[in-house]
Motif scaffolding. Structure first.
Motif, PDB file in Angstrom:
ATOM      1  N   TYR A 163     -19.417   6.817  24.586  1.00 42.11           N
ATOM      2  CA  TYR A 163     -20.783   6.628  25.086  1.00 42.11           C
ATOM      3  C   TYR A 163     -20.855   5.265  25.753  1.00 42.11           C
ATOM      4  CZ  TYR A 163     -25.804   5.725  25.008  1.00 42.11           C
ATOM      5  OH  TYR A 163     -27.086   5.406  25.354  1.00 42.11           O
ATOM      6  N   ARG A 191     -16.280   7.669  19.434  1.00 38.62           N
ATOM      7  CA  ARG A 191     -17.044   8.244  18.331  1.00 38.62           C
ATOM      8  C   ARG A 191     -16.623   9.700  18.181  1.00 38.62           C
ATOM      9  NH1 ARG A 191     -21.375   5.393  16.486  1.00 38.62           N
ATOM     10  NH2 ARG A 191     -21.883   3.533  17.644  1.00 38.62           N
ATOM     11  N   GLU A 220     -25.457   7.786  19.796  1.00 37.91           N
ATOM     12  CA  GLU A 220     -24.688   6.945  18.883  1.00 37.91           C
ATOM     13  C   GLU A 220     -24.667   7.500  17.463  1.00 37.91           C
ATOM     14  OE1 GLU A 220     -24.757   2.560  20.475  1.00 37.91           O
ATOM     15  OE2 GLU A 220     -26.809   3.290  20.203  1.00 37.91           O
ATOM     16  N   SER A 221     -25.066   8.761  17.314  1.00 37.78           N
ATOM     17  CA  SER A 221     -25.122   9.359  15.984  1.00 37.78           C
ATOM     18  C   SER A 221     -23.747   9.743  15.449  1.00 37.78           C
ATOM     19  CB  SER A 221     -26.036  10.585  15.980  1.00 37.78           C
ATOM     20  OG  SER A 221     -25.526  11.586  16.827  1.00 37.78           O
ATOM     21  N   ARG A 224     -14.255   2.039  20.723  1.00 36.37           N
ATOM     22  CA  ARG A 224     -15.514   2.458  21.350  1.00 36.37           C
ATOM     23  C   ARG A 224     -15.734   3.958  21.225  1.00 36.37           C
ATOM     24  NH1 ARG A 224     -13.400   1.300  27.306  1.00 36.37           N
ATOM     25  NH2 ARG A 224     -11.607   2.651  27.204  1.00 36.37           N
ATOM     26  N   ARG A 280     -17.572   6.566  13.830  1.00 33.31           N
ATOM     27  CA  ARG A 280     -16.312   6.042  14.369  1.00 33.31           C
ATOM     28  C   ARG A 280     -15.181   6.774  13.645  1.00 33.31           C
ATOM     29  NH1 ARG A 280     -17.872   2.756  18.458  1.00 33.31           N
ATOM     30  NH2 ARG A 280     -19.470   1.297  17.850  1.00 33.31           N
TER      31      ARG A 280
END
Length: 107
Positions: free
Chosen positions: A75, A62, A48-49, A60, A52
């Motif tokens: 992810y 990234r 989640e690094s 959703r 957006r």
């Protein structure tokens, strides 16, 4: 730890970018590909690094940036699916990312 899956279209995107750069500097092209793969591999530990995309803040999807590339992924809690790679100066098309995501679910 998340599993990373590159879609075929994303690999083709990266290959096309590297081919273009290699016309002037093959060493730089090879280095870019290595840097992109290393950066994406970091998503195994920190999926989640990525940020957006500014064009899709409520989505959703990234992205990670390894100049001059933007790498888009999704992810889902255990899987990082790399969907799209583009040069940062090009115009982003939301529909292309959504279509690739939809097509990846059919496989």
């Amino acid at each position: 730890m998340a599993e990373i899956i590159w879609t075929e279209p994303a690999l083709q995107d990266l290959d096309a970018i590297a081919d273009y750069i290699a016309l002037d500097d093959p060493v730089a092209a090879a280095g870019l590909v290595q840097r992109v793969f290393r950066h994406v591999e970091q998503l195994m530990e920190h999926p989640e690094s990525g940020s957006r995309p500014p064009e899709m803040r409520q989505s959703r999807y990234r992205q990670i940036v390894e100049a001059p590339c933007r790498v888009f992924y999704r992810y889902d809690g255990s899987l990082v699916l790399v969907l799209y790679v583009m040069r940062g100066e090009r115009r982003f098309r939301k529909t292309r990312l959504a279509r690739r995501d939809r097509d990846s679910r059919r496989d």
